[in-house]
Motif scaffolding. Structure first.
Motif, short mmCIF file in Angstrom:
data_model
loop_
_atom_site.label_atom_id
_atom_site.label_comp_id
_atom_site.label_asym_id
_atom_site.label_seq_id
_atom_site.Cartn_x
_atom_site.Cartn_y
_atom_site.Cartn_z
N LEU A 61 22.87 38.92 68.38
CA LEU A 61 23.15 40.10 69.21
C LEU A 61 22.34 41.30 68.74
O LEU A 61 21.79 42.05 69.55
N ALA A 62 22.25 41.46 67.42
CA ALA A 62 21.52 42.61 66.86
C ALA A 62 20.05 42.52 67.27
O ALA A 62 19.43 43.52 67.66
N VAL A 70 21.64 44.40 61.82
CA VAL A 70 22.73 43.42 61.88
C VAL A 70 23.97 44.01 61.19
O VAL A 70 23.92 44.33 60.01
N PRO A 71 25.07 44.19 61.93
CA PRO A 71 26.26 44.75 61.30
C PRO A 71 26.93 43.72 60.39
O PRO A 71 26.80 42.52 60.61
N ARG A 72 27.62 44.24 59.37
CA ARG A 72 28.37 43.33 58.50
C ARG A 72 29.78 43.19 59.04
O ARG A 72 30.29 44.06 59.74
N LEU A 73 30.40 42.11 58.68
CA LEU A 73 31.77 41.87 59.09
C LEU A 73 32.66 42.23 57.90
O LEU A 73 32.54 41.61 56.84
N GLY A 74 33.51 43.25 58.07
CA GLY A 74 34.38 43.66 56.96
C GLY A 74 35.37 42.57 56.57
O GLY A 74 35.63 41.66 57.35
N LEU A 81 31.74 46.11 60.81
CA LEU A 81 32.78 45.94 61.83
C LEU A 81 34.13 45.78 61.14
O LEU A 81 34.27 44.99 60.21
N THR A 82 35.11 46.53 61.62
CA THR A 82 36.46 46.43 61.04
C THR A 82 37.35 45.61 61.97
O THR A 82 36.98 45.32 63.11
N ALA A 83 38.52 45.30 61.45
CA ALA A 83 39.48 44.55 62.26
C ALA A 83 39.81 45.31 63.53
O ALA A 83 39.96 44.72 64.61
N ALA A 84 39.88 46.64 63.43
CA ALA A 84 40.20 47.45 64.61
C ALA A 84 39.10 47.33 65.66
O ALA A 84 39.39 47.26 66.86
#
Ligand SMILES: Nc1ncnc2c1ncn2[C@@H]1O[C@H](COP(=O)(O)OP(=O)(O)OP(=O)(O)O)[C@@H](O)[C@H]1O
Ligand SMILES: [Mg+2]
Length: 471
Positions: A330-331, A338-342, A377-380
């Motif tokens: 996607l990035a 590329v976003p990280r996944l928290g 990216l957070t859970a929210a």
């Protein structure tokens, strides 16, 4: 003329009828193959022990046993020798049995030389350029869980055969990706891959879509048009949502698969087609057969090999890696980092049952990326669809992480009587939200279909999505 590079390939022909042996030697000779012949299993075994063949053609009934045994032996001991079975015309059982035993194809008697030529070409292609395909494919069909490892190994095996493969699995698990992988690992990789959504073709156009038509054969047929079978010639035809085929069409399809030829609407001659059939559905095809809604003979024909793609919730090990790859893709598409996944996001994903499987994971991550501006990216951000929360006894507490599987509670059977009256509006909203989210997933986020499934208008659905803040 079949092209062949380098040293001359040789073929082994096993048949107890001398005329047939001679015919095949001549035909294969013209295609550049040197041939050995055998009239019995014992003789065939002798040849196989001495020489490595690029192809073996064997008859079914031999004086000292069955050709099926030879097929099984060759696929076990000489896996690099593709073997094809010569069957009596119309003998589906024998063809299916041969494919199951490991034959890569079959050819019906009397042998049609065009069919034979295609068969030889595919067999020889198996020997060419068979490197590194597994690596490139491993990149695409991701999964390190035991279930996915087994699936990929099976794909590598079935890709070499011409046998029809039926791919079963829930919505969004990757059935089409599996079909594409089989095609791209097969000797047909350079031919076309033609996916057809059988549920999307109007019944009255189906025959012309599949088999083509002649100009003037019906109103609107302004020119000759080739059908999907012809479009897939030399490649793979992927019958997606095959359960949606109307019964009369199932009969015609079976015939086309059986005869390896089609008759365009309005034409009076058959056109030979060389197509491998893959099919898929998220429905239980065996159950549909039992209910008489899917023809047993077609089921039997397309289901020679069955692959089951496991749901995402059964391969927890793959979740993090899969999410990572999807974020990378996607990035790249969006031209951003590329976003990280928290940690909390990953934990939330692990608890989520993914009724829409990998496709749903993609949708969730895409939405999360749209919502988040940071690099993590957070859970929210994930805004996971709320679970169908367990019924609160007093006042409803805000739903926590999902624990229920979808469908565990049917929102339509819930009654607001079970809850404190003060919380009624928000409780109803939750039920509405759950019903809409589930319907969206079931209809693959197609809003028109979702609205129809819910029995409301498209406008009403759009209004509700907005009101409930569902993207
Ligand atoms: N193992 C996997 N590795 C990488 N991507 C995957 C994997 N499985 C599925 N996907 C991706 O998930 C999406 C859904 O896959 P696909 O369309 O193949 O599913 P499907 O089973 O055919 O779904 P449906 O039942 O809705 O037709 C696609 O974008 C596909 O690329
Ligand atoms: Mg699909």
């Amino acid at each position: 003329m079949v092209q062949h590079t380098g040293a001359q390939h040789s073929a082994l022909i096993v048949d107890d009828e001398r005329d047939i042996r001679e015919l095949l030697v001549m035909a294969l000779g013209r295609m550049g193959l040197r041939c050995d012949t055998a009239s019995s299993l014992a003789e065939a075994r002798g040849h196989l022990a001495r020489e490595r063949y690029a192809l073996c053609l064997t008859d079914m009934r031999l004086p000292d046993g069955s050709g099926i045994d030879l097929v099984a032996e060759i696929s076990a001991r000489h896996p690099n020798t593709p073997v094809a079975m010569i069957t009596a015309f119309g003998n589906v059982d024998a063809a299916v049995e041969a494919l199951k035993a490991g034959a890569f194809d079959f050819v019906a008697k009397p042998v049609d030389l065009n069919v034979l030529r295609d068969l030889v070409r595919h067999a020889l292609d198996l020997h060419k350029g068979r490197r590194s395909t597994r690596d490139t494919v491993a990149e695409r069909l991701y999964g390190r869980s035991p279930a996915m490892t087994v699936l990929r190994d099976t794909i590598a095996k079935v890709a070499r055969s011409q046998a029809p493969v039926y791919i079963a699995g829930e919505s969004g698990v990757g059935k089409e990706l599996v079909a594409r992988t089989i095609h791209s690992e097969s000797p047909r990789a350079r031919g076309p891959f033609v996916p057809v959504n059988c549920g999307a073709i109007p019944a009255e156009l189906m025959e012309s879509e599949f088999f083509g038509h002649k100009k003037g054969s019906f109103t609107g047929a302004h020119a000759d048009k080739p059908g999907l079978f012809q479009a897939a010639d030399g490649g793979t035809l992927f019958l997606d949502e095959v359960a949606e085929l109307p019964l009369p069409m199932q009969v015609k399809l079976l015939r086309a698969i059986q005869e390896k030829s089609v008759r365009p609407v309005g034409a009076n001659v058959e056109v030979p087609v060389d197509v491998r059939i893959l099919s898929a559905t998220h429905k239980d095809l065996a159950a549909l057969v039992a209910e008489g809604r899917f023809r047993q003979d077609l089921y039997y024909r397309i289901n020679v090999i069955e692959l089951r793609v496991p749901p995402l919730r059964e391969r927890q090990e793959d979740l993090a890696g899969l999410a990572e790859r999807i974020l990378e893709r996607l990035a790249l598409q969006q031209g951003r980092a590329v976003p990280r996944l928290g940690e909390d996001a990953l934990a939330a994903l692990r608890e989520y049952p993914f009724p829409g499987n990998v496709r749903e994971l993609e949708n969730i991550l895409e939405r999360a990326m749209a919502l988040s501006d940071g690099n993590e990216l957070t859970a929210a951000d994930l805004r996971l669809p709320r679970p169908l929360a367990p019924l609160p006894t007093a006042a409803p507490s805000p739903p926590t992480h999902p624990t229920l599987k979808p469908g565990a509670v049917d929102p339509r059977t819930l009654s607001p009587r079970d809850t404190g009256t003060s919380a009624l509006p928000s409780f109803i909203e939750e039920i509405e939200r759950a019903a809409i989210v589930q319907a969206l997933q079931e209809n693959r986020y197609n809003k028109t279909k979702t609205a129809a499934a819910l029995g409301i208008t498209f406008r009403a659905l759009r209004y509700k999505l907005k009101k409930l803040g569902i993207e």
